[in-house]
Design an enzyme around this catalytic site. Sequence first.
Site, PDB file in Angstrom:
ATOM      1  N   ARG A  39       1.009   9.515  14.415  1.00 45.97           N
ATOM      2  CA  ARG A  39       2.017   8.807  13.706  1.00 45.97           C
ATOM      3  C   ARG A  39       2.976   7.894  14.633  1.00 45.97           C
ATOM      4  O   ARG A  39       2.751   8.381  15.844  1.00 45.97           O
ATOM      5  CB  ARG A  39       2.941   9.734  13.031  1.00 45.97           C
ATOM      6  CG  ARG A  39       2.318  10.213  11.683  1.00 45.97           C
ATOM      7  CD  ARG A  39       3.229  10.707  10.599  1.00 45.97           C
ATOM      8  NE  ARG A  39       4.284   9.570  10.302  1.00 45.97           N
ATOM      9  CZ  ARG A  39       5.254   9.690   9.489  1.00 45.97           C
ATOM     10  NH1 ARG A  39       5.753  10.961   9.236  1.00 45.97           N
ATOM     11  NH2 ARG A  39       5.992   8.681   8.974  1.00 45.97           N
ATOM     12  N   GLY A  40       3.901   7.208  14.066  1.00 48.41           N
ATOM     13  CA  GLY A  40       4.474   6.503  14.798  1.00 48.41           C
ATOM     14  C   GLY A  40       4.504   4.851  14.627  1.00 48.41           C
ATOM     15  O   GLY A  40       3.605   4.639  13.831  1.00 48.41           O
ATOM     16  N   ARG A  72       2.331   3.845  18.821  1.00 46.52           N
ATOM     17  CA  ARG A  72       0.516   3.838  18.864  1.00 46.52           C
ATOM     18  C   ARG A  72      -0.050   3.457  19.884  1.00 46.52           C
ATOM     19  O   ARG A  72      -1.074   3.689  20.442  1.00 46.52           O
ATOM     20  CB  ARG A  72       0.179   3.480  17.608  1.00 46.52           C
ATOM     21  CG  ARG A  72       0.973   4.454  16.290  1.00 46.52           C
ATOM     22  CD  ARG A  72       0.382   4.206  14.737  1.00 46.52           C
ATOM     23  NE  ARG A  72       1.031   4.732  13.694  1.00 46.52           N
ATOM     24  CZ  ARG A  72       0.429   5.280  12.571  1.00 46.52           C
ATOM     25  NH1 ARG A  72      -0.890   4.960  12.429  1.00 46.52           N
ATOM     26  NH2 ARG A  72       1.145   5.871  11.875  1.00 46.52           N
ATOM     27  N   LYS A  90       0.807  -1.280  -0.092  1.00 48.81           N
ATOM     28  CA  LYS A  90       0.021  -0.049  -0.118  1.00 48.81           C
ATOM     29  C   LYS A  90       0.881   1.349   0.002  1.00 48.81           C
ATOM     30  O   LYS A  90       0.444   2.314  -0.344  1.00 48.81           O
ATOM     31  CB  LYS A  90      -0.914  -0.073   1.006  1.00 48.81           C
ATOM     32  CG  LYS A  90      -0.316   0.160   2.447  1.00 48.81           C
ATOM     33  CD  LYS A  90      -1.450   0.134   3.628  1.00 48.81           C
ATOM     34  CE  LYS A  90      -0.871   0.242   4.854  1.00 48.81           C
ATOM     35  NZ  LYS A  90      -1.864   0.469   6.219  1.00 48.81           N
ATOM     36  N   ARG A  92      -9.471   5.847   7.479  1.00 50.01           N
ATOM     37  CA  ARG A  92      -9.724   5.244   8.621  1.00 50.01           C
ATOM     38  C   ARG A  92     -10.824   6.191   9.246  1.00 50.01           C
ATOM     39  O   ARG A  92     -11.850   5.877   9.840  1.00 50.01           O
ATOM     40  CB  ARG A  92      -8.590   4.579   9.474  1.00 50.01           C
ATOM     41  CG  ARG A  92      -7.988   3.395   8.873  1.00 50.01           C
ATOM     42  CD  ARG A  92      -6.781   3.002   9.851  1.00 50.01           C
ATOM     43  NE  ARG A  92      -6.190   2.083   9.213  1.00 50.01           N
ATOM     44  CZ  ARG A  92      -4.775   1.635   9.262  1.00 50.01           C
ATOM     45  NH1 ARG A  92      -4.123   2.735  10.031  1.00 50.01           N
ATOM     46  NH2 ARG A  92      -4.487   0.589   9.114  1.00 50.01           N
TER      47      ARG A  92
END
Length: 324
Positions: free
Chosen positions: A146-147, A152, A80, A129
């Site tokens: 982010r991360g 997360r 993706k 999402r």
Amino acid sequence: MPQTVRVGTRASVLALTQTGHVADALTALGAGDHELVRVRTDGDRLTGSLATLGGTGVFVTALRDALLDGRCDVAVHSFKDLPTTPAPGLVVAAVPVRQDPRDALCAREGWTLATLPEGASVGTGSPRRAAQLLAARPDLRVVDIRGNVDTRLRRIEDDLDAVVLAAAGLARLDRLDAVTEALPPDVMTPAPAQGALAVEVRAEDAVAGTPLAAALAALDHRPTHLAVLAERALLNRLEAGCAAPVGAHARLGDDGVLTLSAVVLRTDGTASLHRSDALTLDGSATDDAARTALAAAGLGTRLAETLLADGAADLADLAAGGRA
């Protein structure tokens, strides 16, 4: 003796894990010994949302450069993350069996999407999402995060009630214990190619006749490859960038029918357009890899045309993000 195959990878724990699985498989299939080559990408170095960084290609360019200049022989990507426009001189030579493509809710108290408290805070870095969360639960407070996976998940302990992550990544890291609900595709349609890996090489190295080419051909899982081709063709025709809330999920059944479902949403989740289409791959087409690939891509393009004709561009600024 075959030369050592140099396999390029990002340096994140998830990337190293999934690249290691591919490298081990190539060795087991006769490609020869391997070594991992860690490549730092802009996506690893910079901060901010994917949209502000320029899209998913920030995770790919450095790996492709390493392939083209000979620092590695194979690059493993989360499919993706790949731009839909092919890179000159490179080909995706194998797509291994796809992991679970669904998104997964990881929440405090074992909550599901339906049982999250009113106004609960849910973290995600994905506009797709976020839009589908708000479509299902307009009361939620969606927080951009982010991360890596562990970073997360820690947000649940710190300041969030839940996060949404790809089930495939959690499975590869043996962190499915964190999942409180695997979100069904009719509630949360996955990103095109989610759960799939792309094994990219220089075009000349994919030509039959070498141990590496033979191993790549054996590693390729045709049902996964065809499903992903359909999903990404849809994304390409919509000209949907990483900021566009577009989901797509295809599956090739045992009966030879390739089914593709897709959704385009407003970013706030207040409106959505769901469409699906299917294609029967006859025996002669299935035996011809090139024709079958074109047919799968054609299905994706056809469904994208249906979405556009039915007003998809009015819901999302599809061309604004460039080709993802």
